[in-house]
Write an enzyme that holds these catalytic residues in place. Structure first.
Site, PDB file in Angstrom:
ATOM      1  N   HIS B  57       0.830  -1.216   0.000  1.00  0.00           N
ATOM      2  CA  HIS B  57       0.000   0.000   0.000  1.00  0.00           C
ATOM      3  C   HIS B  57       0.860   1.260   0.000  1.00  0.00           C
ATOM      4  O   HIS B  57       0.377   2.338   0.341  1.00  0.00           O
ATOM      5  CB  HIS B  57      -0.892   0.034   1.241  1.00  0.00           C
ATOM      6  CG  HIS B  57      -1.729  -1.176   1.427  1.00  0.00           C
ATOM      7  ND1 HIS B  57      -2.636  -1.588   0.484  1.00  0.00           N
ATOM      8  CD2 HIS B  57      -1.798  -2.085   2.435  1.00  0.00           C
ATOM      9  CE1 HIS B  57      -3.231  -2.704   0.927  1.00  0.00           C
ATOM     10  NE2 HIS B  57      -2.732  -3.020   2.093  1.00  0.00           N
ATOM     11  N   HIS B 219      -6.873  -4.574  -1.196  1.00  0.00           N
ATOM     12  CA  HIS B 219      -6.053  -5.784  -1.210  1.00  0.00           C
ATOM     13  C   HIS B 219      -6.263  -6.619  -2.452  1.00  0.00           C
ATOM     14  O   HIS B 219      -6.039  -7.820  -2.438  1.00  0.00           O
ATOM     15  CB  HIS B 219      -6.362  -6.645   0.010  1.00  0.00           C
ATOM     16  CG  HIS B 219      -6.136  -5.927   1.284  1.00  0.00           C
ATOM     17  ND1 HIS B 219      -7.149  -5.300   1.963  1.00  0.00           N
ATOM     18  CD2 HIS B 219      -5.003  -5.691   1.983  1.00  0.00           C
ATOM     19  CE1 HIS B 219      -6.648  -4.720   3.041  1.00  0.00           C
ATOM     20  NE2 HIS B 219      -5.365  -4.929   3.079  1.00  0.00           N
TER      21      HIS B 219
END
Lengths: 206, 333
Positions: B57, B219
């Protein structure tokens, strides 16, 4: 003849189970990952393989003296190496199973059932999951029930697999699969499937 | 899979080593267990801020470590929560005696690992508070899901809490501010393409050239529904509508508007979406007084965008404007 649960398991026998489980998870890593890619994020196989490889390394380096020490070592190793939801859940399973083993040098069938049931109770508490939520609880619950009613380990393995297959039509209520709503229908839960391997490898390790 | 890596096994460790080398003036990286701390940690008398989550991320969370934001970040494997030992060691490393706030995104794994870490930190005698971020309006029915995911509001909460902690707010105040930010922020995202986890080797889902995935998380998990690709202005409307309705944001509210890139979407497209989102906010009667545009919470090479709207109050605005010096966010200093 299903007499595989009849004799006691000492620490060595439980280590054989852990080594068998590690090998089984490596063999099925891609399958677990594919299940997870369908309704999660596709890392269940890799994460469990990393954890159980670490367990093997620990067991190469040290020999726990009792079933309780072995189960605790496995739990702590998984908690420190798997991450995600699987780390705390499988870690808690083995930690709680270890506590239930007490100071016994070996686990007879009743002792084994007691440990596995304690592990399952720990998983349910940590994950706040109940049967039917489409989780590992759906495989472990029928397996431990089968074992508890003296069905033997082979029967427990079959019950685990049937329980995992029965997660396919469910909507997930826990974990990332729960974000999918009805799109999770038709897919077996990856955690339930890795729990099948846990039970089956116990049967195979004898 | 086409990636600039040396081996799927080493992605996180090598990236951390690179970060340590590139930002040695701001951060230090500890290996085994892995965590990133600001170079001058622990800061005596200041509330410590620790966050963490799966890698993939970037720049979240490691890029937000530094003066005015996080004291430590714990990176897990890609898209996998870090482990309790990482978090408890990081907590010890940044404890300056005023307690530590753990900022946790609402994912099953993160919640469980941070819970175990908080138990360990308490055994070490460190005063710890946890605040869970859950701002994603894409997840509807909280009773039957793991609850709303923590997405864009995490970035805003980390900046705002960091600003307040740096100016001497105590643990209860920083935790309260974090809860307030989470309570006043809502987010929604969509993807134009999936991403590939290096160890998986192939995309986490497939989208045709003319499709988009609406209501995604961060995700690579599929979203709520798949639909035909729309023009940017329409996409901005589709994202803003559920955000505005959920809080709900009301005429006269002062807001921060955050348009976040998911990794592969270029800034030029993010600005097109920003332009549309600001117009929608203003039409709704909101006063957009603070903005953030860029890839701050990504999902590897996923193409897509998320929008976060935060209703500001004086304390939040002041802490947002405070100086920040981190690898990924830097102003006022």
């Amino acid at each position: 003849m299903d007499d595989d649960g009849a004799r006691g398991r000492d620490t060595g026998a439980l280590i054989a189970w852990m080594r068998r489980l590690a090998a089984t998870i490596r063999t099925h890593e891609a399958e677990l990952t594919a299940l997870d890619a369908a309704i999660g994020d596709g890392d269940h196989g890799a994460n469990l393989a990393r954890g159980f490889n670490k367990v093997e390394q620990k067991l190469d380096a040290e020999m726990p003296a009792t079933p309780a020490a072995l189960l605790r070592l496995v739990g702590m190793t998984l908690i420190g190496s798997v991450g995600g939801a699987a780390g705390p859940l499988y870690g808690t399973f083995f930690l709680e199973a270890g506590k239930a083993a007490g100071s016994a040098a070996e686990l007879d069938e009743a002792g084994l059932v007691r440990c596995l049931a304690a592990g399952l109770a720990g998983v349910k508490a940590r994950g706040k999951a109940e049967p039917g939520d489409k989780t590992m609880v759906d495989a472990l619950t029928p397996a431990i029930e089968a074992l508890g009613s003296r069905g033997g380990l082979a029967e427990a393995g079959r019950a685990a697999r049937a329980g995992a297959q029965a997660t396919a039509p469910l909507i997930a209520r826990k974990g990332r699969a729960s974000y999918l709503g009805e799109r999770a229908i038709g897919h077996v839960d990856p955690g339930a499937m890795s729990s099948v391997l846990l039970i089956e490898s116990l049967a195979e390790a004898g | 899979m086409k990636k600039l890596i040396n081996g799927a096994e080493n992605v996180v460790a090598e990236a951390l080593a690179g970060m340590a080398a590139a930002h040695r003036d701001l951060i230090r990286v500890h290996f085994e267990p892995n965590y990133i701390v600001r170079a001058d940690a622990p800061v005596r008398g200041k509330v410590g801020l620790v966050s963490g989550g799966g890698s993939g991320h970037e720049p979240m969370h490691g890029g937000f470590v530094g003066r005015g934001m996080l004291d430590a970040a714990c990176p897990g494997a890609i898209f996998t929560s870090p482990t309790p030992d990482q978090m408890s060691e990081a907590t010890k490393a940044v404890n300056g005696g005023a307690g530590v706030l753990l900022i946790v995104k609402n994912y099953t794994g993160d919640i469980m690992n941070f819970e175990m870490a908080a138990e360990l930190a308490k055994e070490d005698g460190i005063e710890v508070r946890q605040v869970v971020i859950d701002d994603d309006v894409a997840v509807k029915d909280s009773l039957y899901t793991a609850g709303r995911r923590g997405v864009g509001a995490t970035v805003l909460a980390e900046k705002i809490c960091g600003g307040a902690a740096e100016e001497g707010a105590d643990l209860e105040r920083v935790a309260a501010l974090c809860r307030a930010v989470n309570g006043a922020a809502r987010s929604m995202g969509l993807a134009l393409s999936a991403c590939t986890v290096p160890q998986a080797g192939k995309p986490s889902f497939e989208l045709a050239d003319d499709e988009m995935e609406f209501g995604i998380g961060i995700h690579g998990e599929p979203g709520r529904k798949r639909m035909k690709l729309e023009k940017a202005d329409h996409v901005a409307e589709m994202l803003m509508e559920p955000i505005l309705a959920d809080l709900p944001f009301r005429r006269g509210d002062e807001v921060l508007l955050f348009v976040n890139g998911m990794g592969a979407t270029p800034l030029i497209e993010l600005y097109i979406v920003y332009r549309a989102a600001q117009a929608i906010a203003e039409k709704h009667g909101l006063a957009v007084s603070r903005r953030l545009v860029g890839p701050f919470m990504t999902s590897l090479e996923m193409a897509g965008v998320s929008i976060t709207l935060l209703r500001l109050d004086d304390a939040m605005r002041k802490a947002w404007d405070a100086p920040v010096v981190t690898p990924a966010m830097r102003w006022g200093a």
